[in-house]
Design a protein around this motif. Structure first.
Motif, PDB file in Angstrom:
ATOM      1  N   ALA A   1      63.262  35.510  40.471  1.00 47.85           N
ATOM      2  CA  ALA A   1      63.221  36.188  41.892  1.00 47.85           C
ATOM      3  C   ALA A   1      64.088  35.491  42.765  1.00 47.85           C
ATOM      4  N   SER A   2      64.755  36.566  43.635  1.00 45.48           N
ATOM      5  CA  SER A   2      65.503  36.197  44.788  1.00 45.48           C
ATOM      6  C   SER A   2      64.414  35.611  45.931  1.00 45.48           C
ATOM      7  N   VAL A   3      63.188  35.959  45.734  1.00 52.80           N
ATOM      8  CA  VAL A   3      62.074  35.521  47.024  1.00 52.80           C
ATOM      9  C   VAL A   3      61.667  34.282  46.546  1.00 52.80           C
ATOM     10  N   ASP A   4      61.996  33.338  47.604  1.00 49.00           N
ATOM     11  CA  ASP A   4      61.360  32.033  47.194  1.00 49.00           C
ATOM     12  C   ASP A   4      59.786  31.931  47.398  1.00 49.00           C
ATOM     13  N   ILE A   5      59.145  31.800  46.354  1.00 48.66           N
ATOM     14  CA  ILE A   5      57.739  31.621  46.358  1.00 48.66           C
ATOM     15  C   ILE A   5      57.068  30.873  47.332  1.00 48.66           C
ATOM     16  N   ARG A   6      57.894  29.734  47.641  1.00 49.51           N
ATOM     17  CA  ARG A   6      57.209  28.592  48.623  1.00 49.51           C
ATOM     18  C   ARG A   6      57.254  29.378  50.108  1.00 49.51           C
ATOM     19  N   TRP A   7      58.515  29.957  50.389  1.00 44.76           N
ATOM     20  CA  TRP A   7      58.578  30.709  51.601  1.00 44.76           C
ATOM     21  C   TRP A   7      57.433  31.522  51.805  1.00 44.76           C
ATOM     22  N   ALA A   8      57.006  32.420  51.070  1.00 45.17           N
ATOM     23  CA  ALA A   8      55.948  33.402  51.123  1.00 45.17           C
ATOM     24  C   ALA A   8      54.643  32.803  51.149  1.00 45.17           C
ATOM     25  N   ILE A   9      54.306  31.570  50.329  1.00 45.21           N
ATOM     26  CA  ILE A   9      53.037  30.884  50.519  1.00 45.21           C
ATOM     27  C   ILE A   9      52.813  30.104  51.742  1.00 45.21           C
ATOM     28  N   ARG A  10      54.201  29.550  52.246  1.00 47.31           N
ATOM     29  CA  ARG A  10      54.169  28.764  53.528  1.00 47.31           C
ATOM     30  C   ARG A  10      53.830  29.681  54.775  1.00 47.31           C
TER      31      ARG A  10
ATOM     32  N   GLU B   1      49.564  34.772  43.934  1.00 45.32           N
ATOM     33  CA  GLU B   1      49.386  35.692  42.767  1.00 45.32           C
ATOM     34  C   GLU B   1      50.381  36.987  42.994  1.00 45.32           C
ATOM     35  N   GLU B   2      49.980  37.409  44.279  1.00 44.80           N
ATOM     36  CA  GLU B   2      50.859  38.535  44.554  1.00 44.80           C
ATOM     37  C   GLU B   2      52.500  38.772  44.824  1.00 44.80           C
ATOM     38  N   VAL B   3      52.908  37.413  44.977  1.00 44.45           N
ATOM     39  CA  VAL B   3      54.256  37.143  45.235  1.00 44.45           C
ATOM     40  C   VAL B   3      54.678  36.892  43.639  1.00 44.45           C
ATOM     41  N   LYS B   4      53.967  35.984  42.963  1.00 41.08           N
ATOM     42  CA  LYS B   4      54.444  36.033  41.381  1.00 41.08           C
ATOM     43  C   LYS B   4      54.442  37.473  40.677  1.00 41.08           C
ATOM     44  N   LYS B   5      53.673  38.149  40.855  1.00 42.30           N
ATOM     45  CA  LYS B   5      53.811  39.659  40.237  1.00 42.30           C
ATOM     46  C   LYS B   5      55.037  40.178  40.748  1.00 42.30           C
ATOM     47  N   TRP B   6      55.403  40.330  42.052  1.00 43.95           N
ATOM     48  CA  TRP B   6      56.506  41.007  42.535  1.00 43.95           C
ATOM     49  C   TRP B   6      57.744  40.313  42.091  1.00 43.95           C
ATOM     50  N   GLN B   7      57.942  38.994  41.927  1.00 48.11           N
ATOM     51  CA  GLN B   7      59.141  38.115  41.377  1.00 48.11           C
ATOM     52  C   GLN B   7      59.251  38.596  40.023  1.00 48.11           C
ATOM     53  N   GLU B   8      58.404  39.025  39.149  1.00 50.43           N
ATOM     54  CA  GLU B   8      58.692  39.244  37.811  1.00 50.43           C
ATOM     55  C   GLU B   8      59.424  40.769  37.919  1.00 50.43           C
ATOM     56  N   ASN B   9      59.183  41.730  38.697  1.00 51.51           N
ATOM     57  CA  ASN B   9      59.944  42.723  39.021  1.00 51.51           C
ATOM     58  C   ASN B   9      60.985  42.987  40.052  1.00 51.51           C
ATOM     59  N   ASP B  10      61.613  41.646  40.494  1.00 49.24           N
ATOM     60  CA  ASP B  10      62.522  41.662  41.484  1.00 49.24           C
ATOM     61  C   ASP B  10      63.918  42.159  40.890  1.00 49.24           C
ATOM     62  N   PRO B  11      64.443  43.097  41.431  1.00 51.06           N
ATOM     63  CA  PRO B  11      65.663  43.600  40.463  1.00 51.06           C
ATOM     64  C   PRO B  11      66.817  42.769  40.822  1.00 51.06           C
ATOM     65  N   ILE B  12      66.864  41.775  41.664  1.00 50.67           N
ATOM     66  CA  ILE B  12      68.039  40.854  42.017  1.00 50.67           C
ATOM     67  C   ILE B  12      67.728  39.707  40.912  1.00 50.67           C
ATOM     68  N   GLY B  13      66.691  39.431  40.902  1.00 48.27           N
ATOM     69  CA  GLY B  13      66.313  38.359  39.620  1.00 48.27           C
ATOM     70  C   GLY B  13      66.702  38.786  38.413  1.00 48.27           C
ATOM     71  N   ILE B  14      66.243  40.078  38.092  1.00 47.58           N
ATOM     72  CA  ILE B  14      66.303  40.635  36.861  1.00 47.58           C
ATOM     73  C   ILE B  14      67.795  40.633  36.460  1.00 47.58           C
ATOM     74  N   PHE B  15      68.654  41.097  37.670  1.00 43.78           N
ATOM     75  CA  PHE B  15      69.977  41.336  37.349  1.00 43.78           C
ATOM     76  C   PHE B  15      70.600  40.034  37.129  1.00 43.78           C
ATOM     77  N   ASN B  16      70.393  38.912  37.776  1.00 40.21           N
ATOM     78  CA  ASN B  16      70.839  37.661  37.751  1.00 40.21           C
ATOM     79  C   ASN B  16      70.606  37.016  36.220  1.00 40.21           C
ATOM     80  N   LYS B  17      69.485  37.438  35.545  1.00 46.10           N
ATOM     81  CA  LYS B  17      69.111  36.992  34.559  1.00 46.10           C
ATOM     82  C   LYS B  17      69.874  37.717  33.390  1.00 46.10           C
ATOM     83  N   GLN B  18      70.291  38.922  33.449  1.00 46.43           N
ATOM     84  CA  GLN B  18      70.925  39.607  32.758  1.00 46.43           C
ATOM     85  C   GLN B  18      72.426  39.086  32.707  1.00 46.43           C
ATOM     86  N   LEU B  19      72.800  38.952  33.895  1.00 48.10           N
ATOM     87  CA  LEU B  19      74.356  38.180  34.064  1.00 48.10           C
ATOM     88  C   LEU B  19      74.221  37.186  33.192  1.00 48.10           C
ATOM     89  N   ILE B  20      73.238  36.044  33.321  1.00 40.55           N
ATOM     90  CA  ILE B  20      73.592  34.808  32.710  1.00 40.55           C
ATOM     91  C   ILE B  20      73.241  35.127  31.172  1.00 40.55           C
TER      92      ILE B  20
END
Length: 85
Positions: free
Chosen positions: A4-13, A20-39
């Motif tokens: 995910a492009s969103v840092d969970i530590r920031w959201a929790i802090r 749990e909500e941040v983690k759920k959204w991280q799994e569907n984060d389009p930037i993170g998904i795209f980065n994973k595909q690029l790698i």
């Protein structure tokens, strides 16, 4: 590199969202998904993507510092360029 492009530590802090909500959204984060595909497709490395993210974060931080250091606009500017004539 996190998926995910969103840092969970920031959201929790900030207590903006529950972990749990941040983690759920991280799994569907389009930037993170795209980065994973690029790698996975060896189009970019995690290191290269991390460097890009660091440069972006630096640029955003500079923009924030500039905005915070800038004087407040005059009250008569409040509605400038908001409505079309």
């Amino acid at each position: 590199m996190p998926i995910a492009s969103v840092d969970i530590r920031w959201a929790i802090r900030e207590r903006y969202r529950k972990a749990e909500e941040v983690k759920k959204w991280q799994e569907n984060d389009p930037i993170g998904i795209f980065n994973k595909q690029l790698i996975e497709k060896k189009i970019a490395s995690a290191k290269a993507l991390d460097e890009i993210e660091a440069r972006v974060e630096e640029e955003v931080q500079k923009a924030v510092e500039f905005a915070e250091a800038s004087p407040e606009p005059a009250m008569e500017e409040l509605f400038t360029d908001i409505y079309a004539d």
